[in-house]
Design a protein around this motif. Sequence first.
Motif, PDB file in Angstrom:
ATOM      1  N   GLU A  22       8.400 -10.638   3.471  1.00 46.76           N
ATOM      2  CA  GLU A  22       7.719 -11.252   2.612  1.00 46.76           C
ATOM      3  C   GLU A  22       6.252 -10.884   2.730  1.00 46.76           C
ATOM      4  OE1 GLU A  22       9.441 -15.767   2.314  1.00 46.76           O
ATOM      5  OE2 GLU A  22       8.163 -15.429   3.929  1.00 46.76           O
ATOM      6  N   ARG A  23       5.681 -10.664   4.009  1.00 47.43           N
ATOM      7  CA  ARG A  23       4.292 -10.217   4.028  1.00 47.43           C
ATOM      8  C   ARG A  23       4.454  -8.559   3.419  1.00 47.43           C
ATOM      9  NH1 ARG A  23       0.135 -13.277   4.952  1.00 47.43           N
ATOM     10  NH2 ARG A  23       0.965 -14.995   6.280  1.00 47.43           N
ATOM     11  N   ILE A 155      12.963   8.048  14.168  1.00 42.30           N
ATOM     12  CA  ILE A 155      12.408   6.853  14.379  1.00 42.30           C
ATOM     13  C   ILE A 155      11.165   6.766  13.966  1.00 42.30           C
ATOM     14  CG2 ILE A 155      12.382   5.015  16.063  1.00 42.30           C
ATOM     15  CD1 ILE A 155      14.817   6.282  17.307  1.00 42.30           C
ATOM     16  N   LEU A 156      10.531   5.672  13.274  1.00 45.33           N
ATOM     17  CA  LEU A 156       9.147   5.382  13.135  1.00 45.33           C
ATOM     18  C   LEU A 156       8.732   4.068  13.391  1.00 45.33           C
ATOM     19  CD1 LEU A 156       9.709   6.411   9.255  1.00 45.33           C
ATOM     20  CD2 LEU A 156       8.954   7.957  11.273  1.00 45.33           C
ATOM     21  N   ARG A 157       7.414   3.880  14.009  1.00 46.44           N
ATOM     22  CA  ARG A 157       6.905   2.716  14.441  1.00 46.44           C
ATOM     23  C   ARG A 157       6.488   1.812  13.201  1.00 46.44           C
ATOM     24  NH1 ARG A 157       4.870   2.079  19.438  1.00 46.44           N
ATOM     25  NH2 ARG A 157       6.238   3.806  19.697  1.00 46.44           N
ATOM     26  N   TRP A 158       6.971   0.626  13.035  1.00 51.50           N
ATOM     27  CA  TRP A 158       6.370  -0.185  12.198  1.00 51.50           C
ATOM     28  C   TRP A 158       6.191  -1.747  12.996  1.00 51.50           C
ATOM     29  CZ3 TRP A 158      10.067  -3.516   8.607  1.00 51.50           C
ATOM     30  CH2 TRP A 158       9.178  -4.510   7.989  1.00 51.50           C
ATOM     31  N   GLY A 159       4.783  -1.963  13.297  1.00 54.91           N
ATOM     32  CA  GLY A 159       4.386  -3.041  14.117  1.00 54.91           C
ATOM     33  C   GLY A 159       4.219  -4.403  13.075  1.00 54.91           C
ATOM     34  N   ARG A 160       4.096  -5.420  13.847  1.00 54.85           N
ATOM     35  CA  ARG A 160       4.109  -6.812  13.059  1.00 54.85           C
ATOM     36  C   ARG A 160       2.762  -7.308  13.154  1.00 54.85           C
ATOM     37  NH1 ARG A 160       8.252  -4.411  12.085  1.00 54.85           N
ATOM     38  NH2 ARG A 160      10.357  -5.137  12.008  1.00 54.85           N
ATOM     39  N   GLY A 161       2.407  -8.252  12.493  1.00 57.67           N
ATOM     40  CA  GLY A 161       1.388  -9.157  12.397  1.00 57.67           C
ATOM     41  C   GLY A 161       1.433 -10.447  12.515  1.00 57.67           C
ATOM     42  N   VAL A 162       0.277 -11.397  12.488  1.00 59.90           N
ATOM     43  CA  VAL A 162       0.270 -12.629  12.552  1.00 59.90           C
ATOM     44  C   VAL A 162      -0.712 -13.334  11.462  1.00 59.90           C
ATOM     45  CG1 VAL A 162      -1.225 -12.774  14.468  1.00 59.90           C
ATOM     46  CG2 VAL A 162      -0.047 -14.876  13.876  1.00 59.90           C
ATOM     47  N   ASP A 163      -0.889 -14.338  11.015  1.00 58.28           N
ATOM     48  CA  ASP A 163      -1.590 -14.986   9.869  1.00 58.28           C
ATOM     49  C   ASP A 163      -2.751 -15.814  10.761  1.00 58.28           C
ATOM     50  OD1 ASP A 163      -2.896 -16.197   8.026  1.00 58.28           O
ATOM     51  OD2 ASP A 163      -1.210 -16.780   6.826  1.00 58.28           O
ATOM     52  N   LEU A 164      -3.793 -15.104  11.052  1.00 61.00           N
ATOM     53  CA  LEU A 164      -4.790 -15.699  11.904  1.00 61.00           C
ATOM     54  C   LEU A 164      -5.478 -17.002  11.030  1.00 61.00           C
ATOM     55  CD1 LEU A 164      -6.188 -12.735  13.531  1.00 61.00           C
ATOM     56  CD2 LEU A 164      -4.702 -14.277  14.385  1.00 61.00           C
ATOM     57  N   ALA A 165      -5.445 -16.766   9.585  1.00 64.86           N
ATOM     58  CA  ALA A 165      -5.925 -17.839   8.983  1.00 64.86           C
ATOM     59  C   ALA A 165      -5.215 -19.183   9.040  1.00 64.86           C
ATOM     60  CB  ALA A 165      -5.989 -17.509   7.589  1.00 64.86           C
ATOM     61  N   LEU A 166      -3.783 -19.071   9.374  1.00 63.75           N
ATOM     62  CA  LEU A 166      -3.102 -20.193   9.543  1.00 63.75           C
ATOM     63  C   LEU A 166      -3.039 -20.831  11.044  1.00 63.75           C
ATOM     64  CD1 LEU A 166      -1.238 -22.361   8.424  1.00 63.75           C
ATOM     65  CD2 LEU A 166       0.647 -20.580   8.414  1.00 63.75           C
ATOM     66  N   TYR A 315      -3.552  -7.976  16.390  1.00 66.45           N
ATOM     67  CA  TYR A 315      -2.485  -7.934  15.264  1.00 66.45           C
ATOM     68  C   TYR A 315      -3.011  -8.405  14.033  1.00 66.45           C
ATOM     69  CZ  TYR A 315       0.522  -7.019  19.282  1.00 66.45           C
ATOM     70  OH  TYR A 315       0.985  -6.571  20.490  1.00 66.45           O
ATOM     71  N   SER A 316      -2.529  -7.546  13.019  1.00 62.70           N
ATOM     72  CA  SER A 316      -2.689  -8.144  11.614  1.00 62.70           C
ATOM     73  C   SER A 316      -1.572  -7.534  10.684  1.00 62.70           C
ATOM     74  CB  SER A 316      -4.015  -7.656  10.892  1.00 62.70           C
ATOM     75  OG  SER A 316      -4.086  -6.285  10.688  1.00 62.70           O
ATOM     76  N   TRP A 317      -1.383  -8.567   9.499  1.00 62.95           N
ATOM     77  CA  TRP A 317      -0.020  -7.923   8.538  1.00 62.95           C
ATOM     78  C   TRP A 317      -0.850  -6.943   7.818  1.00 62.95           C
ATOM     79  CZ3 TRP A 317       4.440  -8.924   9.495  1.00 62.95           C
ATOM     80  CH2 TRP A 317       4.757 -10.075   9.957  1.00 62.95           C
ATOM     81  N   GLN A 318      -2.158  -6.719   7.788  1.00 67.23           N
ATOM     82  CA  GLN A 318      -2.707  -5.638   6.996  1.00 67.23           C
ATOM     83  C   GLN A 318      -2.416  -4.080   7.748  1.00 67.23           C
ATOM     84  OE1 GLN A 318      -7.010  -5.822   6.003  1.00 67.23           O
ATOM     85  NE2 GLN A 318      -7.100  -3.482   5.802  1.00 67.23           N
TER      86      GLN A 318
END
Length: 360
Positions: A22-23, A155-166, A315-318
């Motif tokens: 979704e992000r 293999i490629l690295r794709w990290g994750r994030g978190v919604d700090l506003a929520l 961590y950020s979704w951006q």
Amino acid sequence: MRVLIATDAWRPQINGVVRSLERMYEAGPAHGVTPQMLTPEGFWQIGLPSYPDIRLALATRRAISKRIAEFKPDHIHIATEGPIGWLTRAVCLAQKRTFTTSYHTRFPQYVAARWPIPESWSYRFLRRFHGPAAGVMVSTATVEAELEQHGFERILRWGRGVDLALFHPRPVSVLDLPRPIFLSVGRVAVEKNLEAFLSLRLPGSKVVVGDGPARADLQRAFPDVTFLGTREGEDLASIYASSDVFVFPSLTDTFGIVLLEAAASGLPVAAFPVQGPSDVFAGSGAAVLDEDLRGAALAALRIPRETCLELASGYSWQSSADQFYGHIFRIAQQARQAQNVTTFATVHAEEGPARERLRA
């Protein structure tokens, strides 16, 4: 650029895979991308055996091919190894399309927790699925090393994030329970190893947020535990912020977005020292990782909330979307260059005999 993301995991499912995709969908326009999701929506569906809440699409290769043709994507990313994923893969191979995949769940361990199937068989299945991909995106270095040991390439690295506003600390608690409150959030299923948490002798209260096929049995077995069912948005964020320790008993998650949501809420984490928690919290001081989960949960009570917030701020979704679309742009460009070289070579190969005929 038009990017099609094919996934078997989608709403109404609530899990880390769905949240991540979704992000990425939401971030598409900011990266100059027009994204489209290819999901089980619009197809007849059946429940996954032993897990009816997960719906599997009864799609056909022809129907998938039609969806792809209508969207005319410049690149296709296949996120899951279910029916949608396999059919999309088949279309890509038949049409000689370049595509990427991602690996979200320790599938061999997940299967072994439910059925007596050797992990080596599952890895063989996964190598076949991901083998033709131009890149396989994984969330952590530990997952990358594990897949490499089992013969995976590109293999490629794709990290994750978190919604700090929520997800952030809140001054008022929404949980009127004896303290300390030990919280677990996620799918209530056997592979999450929740019983390891619920059976612990701990002071205060235990709270579980989430739903799944194991919930009814676990509620009967542990009547002292508060099961809140599925919660989202502000409701979920308030529960995180109202708790004292986040307990993560899973042994099979590759990352665990809930770990970041907990940390962003100022919640210290107790977990086993396995991949996922080890990758997220290495050297941060924001978690206690120990084979003694009870000892870890009690020790985590002493962790300052500021330490957890500092970890989450990294961590950020951006940045996650930058990685995701960065890989896609690079691979799509390489595919175009390869196509141009092939076209150039073909044209010159055809022009040679033609010039010879003209000379004759």
